[in-house]
Design a protein around this motif. Structure first.
Motif, PDB file in Angstrom:
ATOM      1  N   GLN A  21      71.743 -15.550  40.361  1.00 38.03           N
ATOM      2  CA  GLN A  21      72.538 -14.393  39.991  1.00 38.03           C
ATOM      3  C   GLN A  21      73.702 -14.868  39.147  1.00 38.03           C
ATOM      4  N   ARG A 131      77.406   0.447  30.254  1.00 40.47           N
ATOM      5  CA  ARG A 131      76.124   0.288  30.955  1.00 40.47           C
ATOM      6  C   ARG A 131      75.153   1.417  30.615  1.00 40.47           C
ATOM      7  N   SER A 135      71.489   1.163  28.659  1.00 37.20           N
ATOM      8  CA  SER A 135      70.258   1.690  29.241  1.00 37.20           C
ATOM      9  C   SER A 135      69.556   2.648  28.280  1.00 37.20           C
ATOM     10  N   GLY A 140      68.142  -2.767  30.281  1.00 37.15           N
ATOM     11  CA  GLY A 140      68.018  -2.434  31.698  1.00 37.15           C
ATOM     12  C   GLY A 140      69.255  -1.723  32.214  1.00 37.15           C
ATOM     13  N   ARG A 141      69.076  -0.893  33.228  1.00 33.97           N
ATOM     14  CA  ARG A 141      70.216  -0.206  33.842  1.00 33.97           C
ATOM     15  C   ARG A 141      70.731  -1.073  34.984  1.00 33.97           C
ATOM     16  N   TYR A 142      71.758  -1.846  34.708  1.00 34.29           N
ATOM     17  CA  TYR A 142      72.295  -2.764  35.703  1.00 34.29           C
ATOM     18  C   TYR A 142      73.301  -2.037  36.607  1.00 34.29           C
ATOM     19  N   ASP A 292      63.041 -11.416  30.473  1.00 37.71           N
ATOM     20  CA  ASP A 292      64.003 -10.871  31.427  1.00 37.71           C
ATOM     21  C   ASP A 292      65.397 -10.745  30.824  1.00 37.71           C
ATOM     22  N   SER A 294      67.015  -8.191  29.612  1.00 40.39           N
ATOM     23  CA  SER A 294      67.772  -7.031  30.084  1.00 40.39           C
ATOM     24  C   SER A 294      68.461  -7.310  31.410  1.00 40.39           C
ATOM     25  N   THR A 295      67.731  -7.931  32.326  1.00 33.87           N
ATOM     26  CA  THR A 295      68.301  -8.238  33.642  1.00 33.87           C
ATOM     27  C   THR A 295      69.451  -9.225  33.531  1.00 33.87           C
ATOM     28  N   LYS A 296      69.244 -10.292  32.793  1.00 30.70           N
ATOM     29  CA  LYS A 296      70.261 -11.340  32.681  1.00 30.70           C
ATOM     30  C   LYS A 296      71.453 -10.874  31.852  1.00 30.70           C
ATOM     31  N   GLY A 298      72.527  -7.812  31.763  1.00 30.16           N
ATOM     32  CA  GLY A 298      73.264  -6.953  32.684  1.00 30.16           C
ATOM     33  C   GLY A 298      74.116  -7.750  33.654  1.00 30.16           C
ATOM     34  N   GLN A 299      73.566  -8.832  34.170  1.00 29.62           N
ATOM     35  CA  GLN A 299      74.324  -9.678  35.090  1.00 29.62           C
ATOM     36  C   GLN A 299      75.535 -10.292  34.398  1.00 29.62           C
TER      37      GLN A 299
END
Length: 331
Positions: A21, A131, A135, A140-142, A292, A294-296, A298-299
């Motif tokens: 994370q 955010r 999206s 991605g919607r984090y 990945d 979008s996920t990263k 967002g983080q």
């Protein structure tokens, strides 16, 4: 640190960033902070509705909101100080003269104030709006962390943002000062997957790079040819070009930006150097080839959103995002 050790460190951080994370557990913020605090109304949905209306009119608002959050968080932390009006406020600093999206934030603030006045901070609205726009642009919607208070000080003299010609090593240092590591930096600069740059910010790369009398040889010759058409050497108008040179994805939040830099099609100097510098090139390659982003991304946005935040008894909840509540403070 030797170059070899630095590369090893960078590669180690790649896997930490990709597998773990990206934000710390010690953040004073929390997901769902406003739940139950606004007469049973979903605050994030209210902000999202405003952003959606704006986005359908102008999808480039995503780049504007990402830039707004970055410019706010990198000066005294994420406290919405950028939003304050004033003859010497942060808005008046040269790097912020082209920041836009203030009207959207005003509209979102007015919408939440109409339901539960004095509850939702402008700093949180910036984070939520960015955010939502990401999206809507295919990212991605984090889960946004909230609970920030608004700052009361905004001075142009405090604005010291990393310039587009900064070296990779100096950029890493600038991000480290904000508690962000090299992987965070590379992902956050991925915000350039949407948005534009004025010719004046990279024109030296086309004609006289670092006063060499020659163009920057790290730029694709074909790209340079077309950019010279858009950015003539003696132009009287400062045109803009997409930061992501893939026309099919210049409005989409994805990893295309990294793929373009791998092809020597980065627009800003720092963009291209990310793909070439030993400290970051392996990170860029990893992001460009993975699915990945979008996920990263967002983080990394969540981690940046926790930089030097004001919480608890610190700061205030402004009635208007453009002015502090108590007259005489903040300008």
């Amino acid at each position: 640190m030797s170059k070899g050790a630095a590369v090893t460190l960078a590669m180690g951080l790649v896997f930490v960033g990709l597998l773990g994370q990206c934000y710390g557990a010690s953040s004073p913020l929390q997901v769902g902070f406003y739940k139950g605090k606004c007469k049973g109304v979903d605050v994030e949905a209210i902000v999202g509705s405003v952003v959606r209306t704006w986005f359908f009119k102008d999808p480039t608002i995503t780049a504007a909101l990402l830039r707004m959050q970055f410019h706010d968080c990198f000066v005294k932390g994420c406290d919405a100080s950028l939003l304050l009006d004033g003859s010497n406020s942060e808005k008046t600093a040269i790097p912020n003269l082209s920041v836009r999206g203030y009207d959207l934030i005003d509209a979102a603030k007015a919408a939440v104030e109409a339901i539960c006045p004095g509850v939702v901070s402008c700093a949180d609205i910036i984070s939520m709006a960015a955010r939502d726009a990401v999206s809507m642009s295919g990212g991605g919607r984090y889960p946004v962390e909230t609970g920030r208070k608004d700052g009361t000080l905004s001075l142009a003299t405090l604005v010291n943002l990393p310039p587009p010609f900064i070296s990779v090593s100096d950029s890493i240092k600038a991000f480290q000062q904000k508690g962000l590591n090299v992987v965070d930096m590379v992902y956050l600069l991925g915000g350039h997957t949407v948005g534009v740059a004025h010719c004046s910010l990279f024109q030296d790369r086309l004609y006289n790079f670092q006063n060499s009398g020659q163009p920057d040889n790290t730029m694709s010759p074909l790209l340079r040819f077309f950019l010279r058409i858009r950015c003539p050497q003696n132009a009287t108008v400062d045109n803009t070009v997409n930061l992501d040179q893939n026309p099919l994805s210049s409005l989409i939040v994805d990893n295309s930006y990294y793929k373009q830099t791998k092809l020597n099609r980065g627009i800003l100097q720092i963009d291209q150097q990310l793909a070439l510098d030993p400290l970051t090139k392996d990170i860029v390659t990893a992001i460009a080839t993975r699915f990945d982003f979008s996920t990263k991304f967002g983080q990394a946005m969540v981690k940046m959103g926790a930089v030097e935040v004001l919480t608890g008894s610190q700061g205030e909840i402004r009635s208007s995002c453009r002015a502090v509540n108590k007259k005489g403070k903040g300008q």
